[in-house]
Design an enzyme around this catalytic site. Structure first.
Site, PDB file in Angstrom:
ATOM      1  N   CYS A 105       0.871  -1.135  -0.213  1.00 12.66           N
ATOM      2  CA  CYS A 105       0.078  -0.112   0.060  1.00 12.66           C
ATOM      3  C   CYS A 105       0.868   1.237   0.046  1.00 12.66           C
ATOM      4  O   CYS A 105       0.571   2.167  -0.974  1.00 12.66           O
ATOM      5  CB  CYS A 105      -0.913  -0.221   1.181  1.00 12.66           C
ATOM      6  SG  CYS A 105      -2.116   1.204   1.329  1.00 12.66           S
ATOM      7  N   CYS A 106       1.921   1.395   0.799  1.00 12.61           N
ATOM      8  CA  CYS A 106       3.014   2.504   0.926  1.00 12.61           C
ATOM      9  C   CYS A 106       3.530   2.476  -0.295  1.00 12.61           C
ATOM     10  O   CYS A 106       3.736   3.613  -0.831  1.00 12.61           O
ATOM     11  CB  CYS A 106       3.902   2.446   2.034  1.00 12.61           C
ATOM     12  SG  CYS A 106       3.033   2.805   3.726  1.00 12.61           S
ATOM     13  N   CYS A 188      -1.258   8.723   7.352  1.00 15.80           N
ATOM     14  CA  CYS A 188      -2.871   8.203   6.736  1.00 15.80           C
ATOM     15  C   CYS A 188      -3.612   7.729   8.016  1.00 15.80           C
ATOM     16  O   CYS A 188      -3.142   7.170   9.020  1.00 15.80           O
ATOM     17  CB  CYS A 188      -2.568   6.921   5.789  1.00 15.80           C
ATOM     18  SG  CYS A 188      -1.584   7.393   4.408  1.00 15.80           S
ATOM     19  N   CYS A 191      -3.639   4.106   9.548  1.00 16.50           N
ATOM     20  CA  CYS A 191      -2.298   3.609  10.047  1.00 16.50           C
ATOM     21  C   CYS A 191      -1.633   4.534  11.406  1.00 16.50           C
ATOM     22  O   CYS A 191      -0.650   4.573  11.496  1.00 16.50           O
ATOM     23  CB  CYS A 191      -1.205   3.344   8.887  1.00 16.50           C
ATOM     24  SG  CYS A 191      -1.891   2.373   7.722  1.00 16.50           S
ATOM     25  N   CYS A 214       7.401   4.195   5.983  1.00 16.25           N
ATOM     26  CA  CYS A 214       6.674   3.979   4.844  1.00 16.25           C
ATOM     27  C   CYS A 214       7.404   3.847   3.687  1.00 16.25           C
ATOM     28  O   CYS A 214       6.986   3.297   2.672  1.00 16.25           O
ATOM     29  CB  CYS A 214       5.727   5.251   4.685  1.00 16.25           C
ATOM     30  SG  CYS A 214       6.899   6.756   4.206  1.00 16.25           S
TER      31      CYS A 214
HETATM   32  S1  SF4 Z   1       0.421   4.714   5.640  1.00 13.89           S
HETATM   33 FE1  SF4 Z   1      -1.170   2.985   5.567  1.00 13.89          FE
HETATM   34  S2  SF4 Z   1      -2.987   3.617   4.306  1.00 13.89           S
HETATM   35 FE2  SF4 Z   1      -0.847   5.140   4.214  1.00 13.89          FE
HETATM   36  S3  SF4 Z   1      -0.121   4.148   2.075  1.00 13.89           S
HETATM   37 FE3  SF4 Z   1       0.822   3.277   3.871  1.00 13.89          FE
HETATM   38  S4  SF4 Z   1       0.042   1.519   4.496  1.00 13.89           S
HETATM   39 FE4  SF4 Z   1      -1.309   2.615   2.903  1.00 13.89          FE
END
Ligand code: SF4
Length: 218
Positions: A105-106, A188, A191, A214
């Site tokens: 996701c990151c 985010c 998280c 991240c």
């Molecule tokens: S901090 Fe969490 S929601 Fe944001 S990009 Fe990374 S995994 Fe995704």
């Protein structure tokens, strides 16, 4: 050419704003990009005061707190920031990836957009501080980021938490609305959680997971 640049050993003795000015002299202001999380106003104030009009990027992951977007708008207006919002690629849509695959996701929402944000630039200015976390304790004020092919500059790197507070007082900086609700490090919404008084600020990020970064600053 990166190879022809000498990074002065005395750079970490300079005021953060003078570090930004040094970068502008070395690389040209148009070749700099600042990435800011907008969890506070320190970095954008330092950068925009030192080099008015410097490009400031907010990586919009699709999961920013509404308060962060509001705060970025407020600071943009107040300090006349040259703000650029960089979003994930069009095929990246809000989904549940953060629940099962935080690294993926990151990568899609932060690391890949960063690569586009810094494309063509000669130096990248970030808000990393040694006091942020043990993993950042040896961060340099400026260093070659060979993986990305440019120089990474961290003008706030020597600032302690007390220094940041003092800077904010001296310049009457506004604070992110979530700080008063216990959020010490703000990323985010899925998280990030508030922390208890005295708890490590970044312990509220990816709580319950071994992840601490991240991927932008690795
Ligand atoms: S901090 Fe969490 S929601 Fe944001 S990009 Fe990374 S995994 Fe995704």
């Amino acid at each position: 050419m990166l190879s022809s640049l000498t990074i002065p050993s005395t750079l970490d003795t300079l005021h953060p704003g003078d570090v930004v000015k040094w970068a502008a002299e070395q690389f040209g202001a148009q070749n700099l990009v600042v990435t800011a999380s907008f969890q506070d106003a320190t970095l954008v104030h330092v950068a925009a005061t030192a080099v008015p009009g410097i490009e400031i990027v907010l990586l919009d992951t699709q999961y920013l707190f509404a308060e962060t977007q509001w705060f970025a708008d407020q600071l943009t207006e107040r300090y006349d920031l040259n703000l650029r919002i960089v979003r994930p690629l069009p095929d990246v849509q809000p989904d549940n990836q953060w629940q099962t695959d935080v690294d993926g996701c990151c990568n899609r929402r932060k690391v890949e957009p960063l690569s586009r944000a810094i494309d063509g630039k000669r130096a990248w200015i970030s808000g990393v501080r040694r006091a942020d976390s043990p993993t950042r304790a040896n961060s340099a004020v400026a260093a070659y980021d060979l993986g990305r092919g440019l120089v990474k500059v961290n003008p706030l790197v020597m600032m302690t938490d007390a220094d940041v507070e003092l800077y904010a007082q001296l310049h009457e900086l506004p604070t992110h609305p979530l700080v008063d609700k216990g959020y010490a490090s703000i990323g985010c919404w899925p998280c990030t959680r508030p922390v208890a008084p005295g708890e490590d600020a970044r312990s509220g990020r990816w709580a319950g997971d071994t992840k601490t970064e991240c991927g932008l600053h690795l």
